[in-house]
Design a protein around this motif. Structure first.
Motif, PDB file in Angstrom:
ATOM      1  N   SER A  30      33.528-140.520  24.288  1.00  0.00           N
ATOM      2  CA  SER A  30      33.295-139.094  24.553  1.00  0.00           C
ATOM      3  C   SER A  30      33.134-138.934  26.056  1.00  0.00           C
ATOM      4  O   SER A  30      32.935-139.902  26.773  1.00  0.00           O
ATOM      5  CB  SER A  30      32.041-138.628  23.835  1.00  0.00           C
ATOM      6  OG  SER A  30      30.916-139.254  24.388  1.00  0.00           O
ATOM      7  N   THR A  32      30.873-136.965  27.501  1.00  0.00           N
ATOM      8  CA  THR A  32      29.547-136.526  27.926  1.00  0.00           C
ATOM      9  C   THR A  32      28.486-137.467  27.383  1.00  0.00           C
ATOM     10  O   THR A  32      28.638-138.066  26.336  1.00  0.00           O
ATOM     11  CB  THR A  32      29.215-135.116  27.412  1.00  0.00           C
ATOM     12  OG1 THR A  32      29.352-135.126  25.989  1.00  0.00           O
ATOM     13  CG2 THR A  32      30.118-134.069  28.000  1.00  0.00           C
ATOM     14  N   THR A  33      27.440-137.578  28.147  1.00  0.00           N
ATOM     15  CA  THR A  33      26.246-138.279  27.729  1.00  0.00           C
ATOM     16  C   THR A  33      25.125-137.323  28.031  1.00  0.00           C
ATOM     17  O   THR A  33      25.232-136.533  28.959  1.00  0.00           O
ATOM     18  CB  THR A  33      25.955-139.499  28.620  1.00  0.00           C
ATOM     19  OG1 THR A  33      27.160-139.999  29.098  1.00  0.00           O
ATOM     20  CG2 THR A  33      25.171-140.518  27.894  1.00  0.00           C
ATOM     21  N   GLY A  34      24.070-137.469  27.316  1.00  0.00           N
ATOM     22  CA  GLY A  34      22.969-136.590  27.662  1.00  0.00           C
ATOM     23  C   GLY A  34      21.694-136.963  26.963  1.00  0.00           C
ATOM     24  O   GLY A  34      21.657-137.863  26.139  1.00  0.00           O
ATOM     25  N   LYS A  35      20.658-136.277  27.353  1.00  0.00           N
ATOM     26  CA  LYS A  35      19.378-136.503  26.693  1.00  0.00           C
ATOM     27  C   LYS A  35      18.605-135.198  26.635  1.00  0.00           C
ATOM     28  O   LYS A  35      18.818-134.295  27.442  1.00  0.00           O
ATOM     29  CB  LYS A  35      18.581-137.582  27.414  1.00  0.00           C
ATOM     30  CG  LYS A  35      18.295-137.250  28.863  1.00  0.00           C
ATOM     31  CD  LYS A  35      17.487-138.355  29.512  1.00  0.00           C
ATOM     32  CE  LYS A  35      17.319-138.128  30.991  1.00  0.00           C
ATOM     33  NZ  LYS A  35      16.538-139.163  31.636  1.00  0.00           N
ATOM     34  N   PHE A  61      25.312-135.603  31.425  1.00  0.00           N
ATOM     35  CA  PHE A  61      26.085-136.336  32.419  1.00  0.00           C
ATOM     36  C   PHE A  61      27.553-136.099  32.078  1.00  0.00           C
ATOM     37  O   PHE A  61      28.039-136.545  31.047  1.00  0.00           O
ATOM     38  CB  PHE A  61      25.747-137.820  32.353  1.00  0.00           C
ATOM     39  CG  PHE A  61      24.289-138.110  32.566  1.00  0.00           C
ATOM     40  CD1 PHE A  61      23.757-138.108  33.844  1.00  0.00           C
ATOM     41  CD2 PHE A  61      23.447-138.358  31.497  1.00  0.00           C
ATOM     42  CE1 PHE A  61      22.415-138.379  34.053  1.00  0.00           C
ATOM     43  CE2 PHE A  61      22.104-138.621  31.689  1.00  0.00           C
ATOM     44  CZ  PHE A  61      21.585-138.634  32.973  1.00  0.00           C
ATOM     45  N   GLN A 385      17.659-146.333  18.700  1.00  0.00           N
ATOM     46  CA  GLN A 385      18.844-145.731  19.313  1.00  0.00           C
ATOM     47  C   GLN A 385      18.515-144.874  20.532  1.00  0.00           C
ATOM     48  O   GLN A 385      18.971-143.737  20.649  1.00  0.00           O
ATOM     49  CB  GLN A 385      19.611-144.895  18.275  1.00  0.00           C
ATOM     50  CG  GLN A 385      20.488-145.730  17.361  1.00  0.00           C
ATOM     51  CD  GLN A 385      21.798-146.140  18.040  1.00  0.00           C
ATOM     52  OE1 GLN A 385      22.404-145.348  18.743  1.00  0.00           O
ATOM     53  NE2 GLN A 385      22.200-147.371  17.859  1.00  0.00           N
ATOM     54  N   GLY A 386      17.688-145.403  21.394  1.00  0.00           N
ATOM     55  CA  GLY A 386      17.451-144.718  22.655  1.00  0.00           C
ATOM     56  C   GLY A 386      16.406-143.617  22.604  1.00  0.00           C
ATOM     57  O   GLY A 386      16.150-142.985  23.611  1.00  0.00           O
ATOM     58  N   ALA A 432      18.268-139.275  22.844  1.00  0.00           N
ATOM     59  CA  ALA A 432      19.600-139.460  23.435  1.00  0.00           C
ATOM     60  C   ALA A 432      20.624-138.637  22.666  1.00  0.00           C
ATOM     61  O   ALA A 432      20.589-138.581  21.441  1.00  0.00           O
ATOM     62  CB  ALA A 432      19.971-140.943  23.371  1.00  0.00           C
ATOM     63  N   LEU A 433      21.511-137.998  23.407  1.00  0.00           N
ATOM     64  CA  LEU A 433      22.551-137.196  22.750  1.00  0.00           C
ATOM     65  C   LEU A 433      23.780-138.063  22.477  1.00  0.00           C
ATOM     66  O   LEU A 433      24.108-138.924  23.268  1.00  0.00           O
ATOM     67  CB  LEU A 433      22.964-136.030  23.648  1.00  0.00           C
ATOM     68  CG  LEU A 433      21.955-134.923  23.834  1.00  0.00           C
ATOM     69  CD1 LEU A 433      22.523-133.893  24.802  1.00  0.00           C
ATOM     70  CD2 LEU A 433      21.606-134.267  22.515  1.00  0.00           C
TER      71      LEU A 433
ATOM     72  N   GLU B  37      22.129-141.380  35.550  1.00  0.00           N
ATOM     73  CA  GLU B  37      22.961-141.667  34.377  1.00  0.00           C
ATOM     74  C   GLU B  37      22.995-143.169  34.101  1.00  0.00           C
ATOM     75  O   GLU B  37      22.879-143.603  32.958  1.00  0.00           O
ATOM     76  CB  GLU B  37      24.396-141.147  34.576  1.00  0.00           C
ATOM     77  CG  GLU B  37      25.244-141.428  33.348  1.00  0.00           C
ATOM     78  CD  GLU B  37      26.707-141.027  33.488  1.00  0.00           C
ATOM     79  OE1 GLU B  37      27.157-140.821  34.623  1.00  0.00           O
ATOM     80  OE2 GLU B  37      27.379-140.917  32.456  1.00  0.00           O
ATOM     81  N   PHE B  40      19.773-144.167  32.543  1.00  0.00           N
ATOM     82  CA  PHE B  40      19.686-143.669  31.168  1.00  0.00           C
ATOM     83  C   PHE B  40      20.558-144.509  30.232  1.00  0.00           C
ATOM     84  O   PHE B  40      20.109-144.968  29.178  1.00  0.00           O
ATOM     85  CB  PHE B  40      20.115-142.196  31.154  1.00  0.00           C
ATOM     86  CG  PHE B  40      20.304-141.629  29.787  1.00  0.00           C
ATOM     87  CD1 PHE B  40      19.221-141.435  28.960  1.00  0.00           C
ATOM     88  CD2 PHE B  40      21.560-141.306  29.327  1.00  0.00           C
ATOM     89  CE1 PHE B  40      19.381-140.921  27.689  1.00  0.00           C
ATOM     90  CE2 PHE B  40      21.738-140.789  28.057  1.00  0.00           C
ATOM     91  CZ  PHE B  40      20.649-140.603  27.234  1.00  0.00           C
ATOM     92  N   LEU B  44      19.526-147.275  27.133  1.00  0.00           N
ATOM     93  CA  LEU B  44      20.043-147.252  25.759  1.00  0.00           C
ATOM     94  C   LEU B  44      20.550-148.636  25.355  1.00  0.00           C
ATOM     95  O   LEU B  44      20.265-149.129  24.260  1.00  0.00           O
ATOM     96  CB  LEU B  44      21.220-146.269  25.643  1.00  0.00           C
ATOM     97  CG  LEU B  44      20.971-144.778  25.765  1.00  0.00           C
ATOM     98  CD1 LEU B  44      22.274-144.034  25.530  1.00  0.00           C
ATOM     99  CD2 LEU B  44      19.931-144.322  24.772  1.00  0.00           C
ATOM    100  N   SER B  47      17.641-151.074  24.842  1.00  0.00           N
ATOM    101  CA  SER B  47      16.898-150.959  23.588  1.00  0.00           C
ATOM    102  C   SER B  47      17.747-151.402  22.401  1.00  0.00           C
ATOM    103  O   SER B  47      17.224-151.972  21.446  1.00  0.00           O
ATOM    104  CB  SER B  47      16.311-149.553  23.402  1.00  0.00           C
ATOM    105  OG  SER B  47      17.325-148.607  23.345  1.00  0.00           O
ATOM    106  N   GLU B 172      30.932-145.447  24.542  1.00  0.00           N
ATOM    107  CA  GLU B 172      30.976-144.314  23.611  1.00  0.00           C
ATOM    108  C   GLU B 172      30.125-143.163  24.142  1.00  0.00           C
ATOM    109  O   GLU B 172      30.492-142.002  24.038  1.00  0.00           O
ATOM    110  CB  GLU B 172      30.444-144.784  22.249  1.00  0.00           C
ATOM    111  CG  GLU B 172      30.481-143.727  21.182  1.00  0.00           C
ATOM    112  CD  GLU B 172      29.634-144.100  19.974  1.00  0.00           C
ATOM    113  OE1 GLU B 172      29.873-143.527  18.928  1.00  0.00           O
ATOM    114  OE2 GLU B 172      28.738-144.962  20.087  1.00  0.00           O
ATOM    115  N   LYS B 173      28.991-143.513  24.724  1.00  0.00           N
ATOM    116  CA  LYS B 173      28.082-142.478  25.209  1.00  0.00           C
ATOM    117  C   LYS B 173      28.607-141.792  26.471  1.00  0.00           C
ATOM    118  O   LYS B 173      28.284-140.639  26.727  1.00  0.00           O
ATOM    119  CB  LYS B 173      26.704-143.085  25.507  1.00  0.00           C
ATOM    120  CG  LYS B 173      25.879-143.326  24.267  1.00  0.00           C
ATOM    121  CD  LYS B 173      25.318-142.011  23.761  1.00  0.00           C
ATOM    122  CE  LYS B 173      24.551-142.193  22.468  1.00  0.00           C
ATOM    123  NZ  LYS B 173      24.208-140.882  21.879  1.00  0.00           N
ATOM    124  N   SER B 174      29.334-142.525  27.295  1.00  0.00           N
ATOM    125  CA  SER B 174      29.646-141.978  28.612  1.00  0.00           C
ATOM    126  C   SER B 174      31.129-141.811  28.890  1.00  0.00           C
ATOM    127  O   SER B 174      31.503-141.086  29.797  1.00  0.00           O
ATOM    128  CB  SER B 174      29.056-142.891  29.691  1.00  0.00           C
ATOM    129  OG  SER B 174      29.710-144.140  29.652  1.00  0.00           O
TER     130      SER B 174
END
Lengths: 433, 297
Positions: A30, A32-35, A61, A385-386, A432-433, B37, B40, B44, B47, B172-174
Motif C-alpha cells: 500500500s 500509506t502508513t499511519g497511526k 506517511f 501488531q504494533g 497502527a493503520l 516514519e 514507526f 512495528l 514488535s 506492506e505498511k509503507s
C-alpha cells in the motif's frame, strides 16, 4: 492442510511454494502508513482546578516522504483559581467576573474564584513535504476555541541536513491571532472592582456572562535550531527562540488588593480591589540544549532551558528522562523536572493605600518567583501488531515565597503564595493503520 | 553496541534501525527520508519479531511450543499461525524424505559441538531415536499430538520466518523499499523497478571484518545454514553439528556452511538446511535446484 508432495521435480520450486503458503501469499504493497493515537489525561490540583483532556491524533506517511498529521484536543476544566487578592482577617466579598452576583471568602483564606469552568476544543493540522533529498518543509495551522477565548495561527519551517546527514539545521516561525472575550466586559487596568449588585439568589451559578469585551493579541515566534549526531550513541540538540506578543495581555479575572499601610488603623487589611494591569507587549527569548545518549539499551535524556523576557522574568529548567528498556519492547520511564523563575518587574502581591499607582501591576501567582518540581513515571508496553499502551503519572509541586520579608499587620499570618500540588494521570493508546 | 531498544541512524540513502533479537544483531533498512516514519515502521517490525520469538522459542515456558513439548501424549489445540508453521514443517519433512525433521532436537542431548573429541553414548542415541520421527506425530489442521517424551523445535525455521514477516510487514505498511537482516539471514524488497537494488556485503568467514564480495538484491533473500565453529572430533575426524534424524549421528561430509540466495528467506533457509543434510552431495543438490549458492568446506 497436510500437504503431500509426491516426486517434486524441483525441490526449490516446492520450497518457494510452501514458503509462500506459510507467509500467507504475496502481500500487496500500500502507499500509506499511519497511526492513530488517543489519550486521556486527568489533572487535579489540591482543592483547586480539576481538568480532563482527551486527545485524538492521526499521522499518515504518504508516498514521496510526505507526512500529514492532525490532532483534536478536548479539555474540560472546573474548580477554583486564586484571584490575586490577599487573604484578610475579615470576610471578603468579590464581584463575580460577569458583574452579576458575588462570592465571599472566609477570614484567613486565599481568595479563590470558584467560577473557573471551561471547555476547550483545539484542532491542529500539519504537513511535512521534502524539497529534494536534504531539505524538508513543514507547514501547519491550528484553531482553538473556548468560552472566552479563541486562537488561530499558522506555522512554517524549513530544515536541511548537512555532513552525511549528521547535522540538521532548522528554522521555523509561527504567527497566531488570539481573541479574548472578557466576561463582564474589559476593565480599565488598575481600576477598582465595582461592588456587585447582588441578584438576591445568593447565586452559586454564574450563568449570565453579563456584558462582553472583545480584545485581541498577536503572537509571533521564531526558532532556529541544530541537531548534531556526535557518535553512534549520542545526539545533541540546541536551539534559540524568540517570541513577541502584543495586544491585550491582562488576565481579566485577576485582582490586586490595596491594603492599609503599617501605619493605618487596620494594617494589612484590604480597602480596595483593583483589576490588574500588564504591559501590552512582551518579548521572550530562550536558549535550549539537550543531550540524548543510549546506554546499552537504555536511554538518558538531559535538557536545560534558559528563558528571559522584558517583563523581568528569568527562568531555568532542568529536565531528565531515563528510559529503561525491557524485553518485549516494554519500557519504564522515570522523569524529573526542576523549574525556577524570578518574578516580573511589575509583580505586586498587594498595593499600599496612599501610594501612587504604579504603571503596571499584577498579583497573578504565575508572575511571582517560585520553584516547581515534577516527578513522573511512565510505563509502556505493546499489545499486538504494533498497538501500544502507555500509562503514566506525574506529581507536580509549586513552591513560592509564602511570606516575603517586610509583611505587617494581618498580612504577617497570610500565605501570599500558597503551596500548590497537582497530580496527573495519563493513559495513551497507539494503533497502527 | 546493540540493544533491545531500537537505535535509529541515518544511512546514506535510507534510515537504518538496529536492535537485538533472536540471539542475533538485527538490522532494518528503510528507504525513507522521514525519521518519524522510519521509527514507526521499525517499531512495528520489532514488535512482530519479538512476538514471533516469544511464541516459537523453545526456551520459554509460557508458549505454544512449551505446551506441545509437555503435552505428554495429549492433543494440543493449534492457533492458525502455529498450524501453518507445522504444516510447513510437515511439507519440509515430505520434501526431504525425512531428513528435515523438527522432532530431531532431542538428539542434541547426546552430542556436544565444542570442537573437542567426543565419545558418543550409542545407547543414549538409540533410546533418543525412539522419540524422534515426524511420522510418529499426528497432525490435523486444529491439533497436534506427540508421543510422550517427543519434542518439536522450530528454531530452524523461526528466524527466517521472522525475517520474511518483518520485511513483508514493513513493505506492506509503507510501500517502500526495505531490507531486513537478522544475523546474516536477509530479505530485500524493492518497491518499484525505478529503485536501486540493495547491496549486501558478504563476509569472509575466517576474517569477519573483510568483505569478500557484494551481492545486489532487488527482491530476494539470503540464508545461511551451518556454523563453522560448532563441530566435534570423532576418531580424529571433524563432525559438523547437523544431525541426521534417521541415524542420530551428524551428517557426514557436510559443508561447514551453506548460503543460498532465493526469493524468500524461509525458502533460502530451507534449501540451505536441505543441502547440509545432503552431506557430501550438498553442492550437487543445490546445482540441481538451479539456485545461487555458496558452500564453505
Amino acid at each position: 492442510m497436510r500437504m503431500q508432495l509426491t516426486k517434486p521435480r524441483s525441490i526449490a520450486k516446492a520450497a518457494a511454494a510452501i514458503t509462500t503458503v506459510l507467509l500467507g501469499g504475496n502481500l500487496v504493497a500500500s502507499n500509506t502508513t499511519g497511526k492513530v493515537e488517543s489519550s486521556l489525561l486527568l489533572y487535579s490540583e489540591t482543592s483547586r482546578v480539576k481538568a480532563a483532556e482527551g486527545v485524538l491524533a492521526g499521522t499518515l506517511f504518504l508516498k514521496g516522504d510526505r507526512v500529514v498529521s492532525a490532532k483534536l484536543t478536548f479539555d474540560g476544566l472546573t474548580g477554583a483559581s486564586p484571584n490575586g487578592a490577599t487573604p484578610s482577617s475579615q470576610i471578603q466579598t468579590f464581584t463575580r467576573p460577569s458583574g452579576n452576583g458575588s462570592y465571599t471568602i472566609r477570614p484567613g483564606e486565599t481568595p479563590l474564584d470558584d467560577t473557573f469552568k471551561d471547555t476547550r476544543f483545539a484542532f491542529d493540522l500539519g504537513l511535512t513535504q521534502p524539497l529534494g533529498r536534504l531539505t524538508s518543509l513543514n507547514i501547519g495551522g491550528h484553531f482553538s476555541s473556548e468560552h472566552d477565548y479563541s486562537s488561530f495561527g499558522l506555522n512554517a519551517g524549513l530544515s536541511r541536513e548537512f555532513f552525511d546527514k549528521n547535522t540538521t539545521v532548522g528554522i521555523s516561525g509561527s504567527f497566531a491571532h488570539e481573541l479574548v472575550r472578557t466576561v463582564g466586559g474589559t476593565h480599565v487596568p488598575l481600576s477598582s472592582m465595582p461592588l456587585a449588585v447582588d441578584d438576591g439568589g445568593g447565586g452559586e451559578e454564574d450563568d449570565d456572562d453579563g456584558p462582553e469585551g472583545k480584545e485581541k493579541k498577536d503572537v509571533f515566534d521564531l526558532l532556529v535550531g541544530v541537531t548534531q549526531v556526535l557518535n553512534r550513541q549520542t545526539i545533541f540538540r540546541a536551539n534559540y527562540s524568540y517570541g513577541s506578543v502584543t495586544g491585550y495581555l491582562n488576565d481579566p479575572y485577576k485582582l490586586l488588593s490595596v491594603v492599609e499601610p503599617a501605619t493605618g488603623a487596620n494594617p494589612g487589611e484590604p480597602v480596595d480591589y483593583l483589576y490588574e494591569g500588564r504591559p501590552d507587549s512582551r518579548t521572550k527569548q530562550s536558549v535550549y540544549g539537550q543531550v540524548r545518549r543510549y546506554l546499552g539499551g537504555h536511554t538518558v535524556d538531559l535538557s536545560y532551558r534558559h528563558f528571559w523576557d522584558d517583563w523581568g522574568i528569568t527562568s531555568n529548567t532542568v529536565e531528565l528522562f531515563y528510559r529503561w528498556q525491557f524485553k518485549g519492547d516494554k519500557a519504564l520511564v522515570p522523569h524529573f523536572r526542576w523549574y525556577h523563575q524570578t518574578e516580573a518587574d511589575f509583580y505586586r502581591a498587594f498595593l499600599l493605600q496612599g501610594d501612587p499607582l504604579p504603571g503596571f501591576a499584577s498579583a497573578d501567582y504565575r508572575l511571582a518567583s517560585f520553584n516547581a518540581y515534577t516527578m513522573g513515571l511512565q510505563y509502556s508496553f505493546p499489545l499486538h501488531q504494533g498497538n501500544k499502551i502507555s500509562i503514566g503519572g506525574e506529581y507536580y509541586m509549586q513552591r513560592g515565597d509564602a511570606s516575603p520579608p517586610g509583611l505587617f499587620g494581618s498580612l504577617r499570618d497570610a500565605k501570599l503564595f500558597p503551596d500548590m500540588d497537582a497530580l496527573m494521570f495519563r493513559i495513551g493508546f497507539e494503533h497502527a493503520l | 553496541m546493540l540493544s533491545k531498544e531500537l537505535v535509529l541512524r541515518r544511512s546514506e540513502n535510507c534510515w537504518k534501525a538496529e536492535f537485538s533479537a533472536m540471539a542475533s544483531p538485527c538490522e532494518l533498512l528503510i528507504d525513507t527520508d522521514t525519521e518519524s516514519e522510519a521509527r514507526f515502521l521499525a517499531s512495528l517490525a520489532l514488535s512482530e519479531t519479538l512476538r514471533i520469538e516469544s511464541k516459537f522459542s523453545r526456551y520459554r515456558d509460557d508458549n505454544i511450543i512449551h505446551a506441545i513439548n509437555h503435552s505428554n501424549g495429549q492433543p494440543v489445540e493449534l492457533d492458525d499461525e502455529t498450524s501453518r508453521m507445522l504444516a510447513y514443517a510437515n511439507s519440509c519433512f515430505q520434501l526431504s524424505d525425512g531428513l528435515f525433521d523438527i522432532t530431531s532436537g532431542v538428539l542434541r542431548k547426546a552430542w556436544k559441538f565444542d570442537g573437542q573429541p567426543i565419545h558418543p553414548d550409542k545407547e543414549l542415541i538409540r533410546s533418543l531415536l525412539a522419540v524422534v520421527g515426524w511420522s510418529k506425530v499426528a497432525l490435523t489442521d486444529r491439533s497436534i499430538t506427540l508421543l510422550p517424551g517427543m519434542q518439536i523445535d522450530l528454531g530452524g525455521i523461526g528466524k527466517e520466518y521472522a525475517v520474511d514477516r518483518a520485511a513483508n510487514l514493513l513493505h506492506e505498511k509503507s510501500g517502500r523499499s526495505v531490507m531486513v537482516n537478522f544475523g546474516g539471514d536477509i530479505r530485500a524488497i524493492v518497491s518499484d523497478s525505478g529503485r536501486e537494488p540493495w547491496t549486501v556485503g558478504i563476509e569472509k568467514p575466517e576474517n569477519e571484518e573483510k568483505v569478500a564480495g557484494v551481492i545486489e538484491l532487488r527482491n530476494g533473500a539470503i540464508a545461511t545454514s551451518g556454523d563453522s565453529r560448532r563441530f566435534c572430533l570423532y576418531k580424529g575426524k571433524r563432525l559438523g553439528h547437523i544431525l541426521d534424524p534417521r541415524t542420530g549421528w551428524p551428517v557426514k561430509h557436510a559443508p561447514r556452511s551453506v548460503t543460498v540466495i532465493a526469493g524468500q528467506c524461509t525458502e533460502s533457509g530451507l534449501l540451505a538446511t536441505l543441502a547440509m543434510l545432503h552431506g557430501a552431495k550438498a553442492e550437487e543438490f543445490l546445482q540441481a535446484q538451479e539456485v545461487t549458492f555458496h558452500c564453505i568446506r
